[in-house]
Design an enzyme around this catalytic site. Structure first.
Site, short mmCIF file in Angstrom:
data_model
loop_
_atom_site.label_atom_id
_atom_site.label_comp_id
_atom_site.label_asym_id
_atom_site.label_seq_id
_atom_site.Cartn_x
_atom_site.Cartn_y
_atom_site.Cartn_z
N HIS A 172 -1.88 -3.44 0.99
CA HIS A 172 -2.59 -2.54 1.92
C HIS A 172 -2.17 -2.74 3.39
O HIS A 172 -2.90 -2.34 4.29
CB HIS A 172 -4.12 -2.69 1.81
CG HIS A 172 -4.65 -2.35 0.47
ND1 HIS A 172 -4.67 -1.06 -0.01
CD2 HIS A 172 -5.20 -3.12 -0.50
CE1 HIS A 172 -5.21 -1.06 -1.23
NE2 HIS A 172 -5.52 -2.30 -1.55
N GLU A 190 -3.17 5.79 0.52
CA GLU A 190 -2.08 4.91 0.10
C GLU A 190 -2.42 4.23 -1.21
O GLU A 190 -3.58 4.16 -1.59
CB GLU A 190 -1.76 3.87 1.18
CG GLU A 190 -2.93 2.99 1.59
CD GLU A 190 -3.03 1.66 0.83
OE1 GLU A 190 -2.16 1.34 0.00
OE2 GLU A 190 -4.02 0.95 1.04
N SER A 210 -3.69 -0.98 -6.21
CA SER A 210 -4.96 -0.76 -5.54
C SER A 210 -4.85 0.46 -4.65
O SER A 210 -3.83 0.67 -4.00
CB SER A 210 -5.32 -2.00 -4.71
OG SER A 210 -6.58 -1.85 -4.10
#
Length: 180
Positions: A45, A118, A93
């Protein structure tokens, strides 16, 4: 390795460790607006760590199915590719903004519409079933063998052996030529 992989970034109806449950269709509007090219592929992330691109993102009956390609010109992506291939890394994720959610029994939250920004490759996914599929090494090996067989020159019969003690090959009559 070529950096390609597939998997599920989210599973429908399965609570994650944050007690969110993604509903089927939750990604539809976001995917229609952005497409695969508009969703970033990151490492953990981190917006400073883009590592590749998504080739396809689609909802199926199980969840958000993804196909991606790591950019092997990027050092981190080469490292991730090595980790994926050996099975040391397999988590995915999603990074998103909630558009519409409903509270559920048991303290769960049903995510009905998600603005997907994303999808990251991660060490520990919040949704434990969001995983990269293990590479199918068996079919790759079979594909390579089949390709080698197609590319190999045709086999010619071996000449008769001239070793001492070998038996002579059967002699067949030559085909006759007929002209009319």
């Amino acid at each position: 390795m070529d950096g390609h992989f597939t998997g599920y970034a989210s599973l429908f109806g399965v609570p994650d460790l944050g007690r969110d449950v993604v509903a089927p269709g939750a990604f539809a509007a976001s995917l229609a607006a952005r497409g695969a090219a508009g969703i970033r592929m990151l490492w953990q992330h981190d917006p400073a760590e883009p590592v590749g691109r998504w080739l396809s993102l689609r909802e199926d009956s199980r969840g958000l199915r993804v196909a991606g390609q790591l950019n092997l010109a990027v050092q981190r992506a080469r490292e991730l590719d090595a980790l994926l291939r050996e099975g040391s890394l397999d988590g995915l994720s999603i990074g998103f903004r909630t558009v519409r959610a409903q509270p559920q029994r048991g303290g769960l939250r049903r995510l009905e519409a998600i603005d997907l920004w994303e999808i990251s490759l991660v060490t520990f996914p919040l949704q434990t079933g969001a995983r990269i599929a293990a590479p199918d090494r068996t079919s790759l090996a079979q594909d390579l063998h089949a390709l080698a067989r197609r590319m190999a020159p045709p086999r010619r019969p071996a000449p008769p052996s001239t070793r001492p003690g070998s038996r002579p090959a059967a002699i067949l009559p030559a085909p006759s030529a007929r002209f009319a």
